[in-house]
Motif scaffolding. Sequence first.
Motif, mmCIF file in Angstrom:
data_model
loop_
_atom_site.group_PDB
_atom_site.id
_atom_site.type_symbol
_atom_site.label_atom_id
_atom_site.label_comp_id
_atom_site.label_asym_id
_atom_site.label_seq_id
_atom_site.Cartn_x
_atom_site.Cartn_y
_atom_site.Cartn_z
ATOM 1 N N ARG A 150 -18.763 35.393 78.550
ATOM 2 C CA ARG A 150 -18.617 34.506 77.393
ATOM 3 C C ARG A 150 -19.943 33.875 77.005
ATOM 4 N N VAL A 151 -20.666 33.342 77.978
ATOM 5 C CA VAL A 151 -21.901 32.622 77.670
ATOM 6 C C VAL A 151 -22.998 33.577 77.181
ATOM 7 N N VAL A 152 -23.056 34.780 77.722
ATOM 8 C CA VAL A 152 -24.037 35.762 77.241
ATOM 9 C C VAL A 152 -23.708 36.151 75.799
ATOM 10 N N LYS A 153 -22.443 36.395 75.519
ATOM 11 C CA LYS A 153 -22.018 36.754 74.156
ATOM 12 C C LYS A 153 -22.365 35.629 73.173
ATOM 13 N N GLU A 154 -22.099 34.380 73.573
ATOM 14 C CA GLU A 154 -22.406 33.235 72.703
ATOM 15 C C GLU A 154 -23.912 33.057 72.518
ATOM 16 N N ALA A 155 -24.684 33.257 73.572
ATOM 17 C CA ALA A 155 -26.108 32.973 73.537
ATOM 18 C C ALA A 155 -26.927 34.048 72.822
ATOM 19 N N ALA B 58 -38.292 30.475 72.750
ATOM 20 C CA ALA B 58 -37.096 31.110 72.177
ATOM 21 C C ALA B 58 -36.128 31.648 73.229
ATOM 22 N N LEU B 59 -36.485 31.595 74.518
ATOM 23 C CA LEU B 59 -35.621 32.148 75.561
ATOM 24 C C LEU B 59 -34.340 31.333 75.691
ATOM 25 N N PRO B 60 -33.165 31.968 75.513
ATOM 26 C CA PRO B 60 -31.908 31.250 75.749
ATOM 27 C C PRO B 60 -31.754 30.979 77.254
ATOM 28 N N VAL B 61 -31.541 29.711 77.604
ATOM 29 C CA VAL B 61 -31.392 29.316 79.004
ATOM 30 C C VAL B 61 -30.019 28.691 79.200
ATOM 31 N N VAL B 62 -29.285 29.194 80.197
ATOM 32 C CA VAL B 62 -27.979 28.656 80.564
ATOM 33 C C VAL B 62 -28.156 27.940 81.897
ATOM 34 N N MET B 63 -27.795 26.679 81.940
ATOM 35 C CA MET B 63 -27.893 25.907 83.169
ATOM 36 C C MET B 63 -26.668 26.205 84.038
ATOM 37 N N MET B 64 -26.843 26.052 85.355
ATOM 38 C CA MET B 64 -25.732 26.246 86.301
ATOM 39 C C MET B 64 -25.718 25.050 87.252
ATOM 40 N N THR B 65 -24.518 24.595 87.590
ATOM 41 C CA THR B 65 -24.429 23.494 88.542
ATOM 42 C C THR B 65 -23.091 23.503 89.259
ATOM 43 N N GLY B 66 -23.132 23.068 90.490
ATOM 44 C CA GLY B 66 -21.916 22.874 91.264
ATOM 45 C C GLY B 66 -21.505 21.419 91.277
ATOM 46 N N TYR B 67 -22.272 20.600 90.579
ATOM 47 C CA TYR B 67 -22.028 19.160 90.575
ATOM 48 C C TYR B 67 -21.563 18.710 89.195
ATOM 49 N N SER B 68 -20.946 17.560 89.160
ATOM 50 C CA SER B 68 -20.539 16.983 87.882
ATOM 51 C C SER B 68 -21.674 16.084 87.402
ATOM 52 N N LEU B 69 -22.562 16.655 86.641
ATOM 53 C CA LEU B 69 -23.772 15.957 86.220
ATOM 54 C C LEU B 69 -23.855 15.935 84.699
ATOM 55 N N GLN B 70 -22.927 15.242 84.070
ATOM 56 C CA GLN B 70 -22.871 15.262 82.608
ATOM 57 C C GLN B 70 -24.185 14.810 81.985
ATOM 58 N N GLU B 71 -24.814 13.795 82.560
ATOM 59 C CA GLU B 71 -26.070 13.294 82.003
ATOM 60 C C GLU B 71 -27.154 14.380 82.045
ATOM 61 N N LYS B 72 -27.236 15.113 83.162
ATOM 62 C CA LYS B 72 -28.229 16.185 83.272
ATOM 63 C C LYS B 72 -27.885 17.333 82.325
ATOM 64 N N ARG B 73 -26.600 17.660 82.191
ATOM 65 C CA ARG B 73 -26.208 18.730 81.264
ATOM 66 C C ARG B 73 -26.557 18.342 79.829
ATOM 67 N N ASP B 74 -26.309 17.081 79.481
ATOM 68 C CA ASP B 74 -26.642 16.614 78.134
ATOM 69 C C ASP B 74 -28.147 16.689 77.901
ATOM 70 N N HIS B 75 -28.918 16.269 78.891
ATOM 71 C CA HIS B 75 -30.377 16.312 78.785
ATOM 72 C C HIS B 75 -30.852 17.758 78.635
#
Length: 125
Positions: free
Chosen positions: A114-119, A76-93
Amino acid sequence: MNNRIKILVVDDKKVIGDFFDFTLGYFGHDITVVNDPDGALEAARQKNFDIAFLDIMMPQKDGIEVLREIKSIVPALPVVMMTGYSLQEKRDHAKELGAVGCLKKPFELDDVRRVVKEAIGQNID
């Protein structure tokens, strides 16, 4: 602080952990920063976090694999990914595995707000 949020930050770059420590720590939140995947899994087992921020690209292990392992420990832990790269496939996964969002580095405090409020429906300040 009644609305103290327990935040796990997993990133191999010290500057990212420092950002969370200095900004969210300033507002009184409980920040745990680890810089490797094993530390992240150990922290997830030891403490009941409200939200986690997880780097996608780490030298020791892919962030997607770490996400999968964290979700097996605390589904149940909300996890937000972070990246400095353009990795759409990894973000989708990551989203398929249950990540609630992705922050593109460099990000600012407003992005984290924003992301904490949404999550988790809570304000950080």
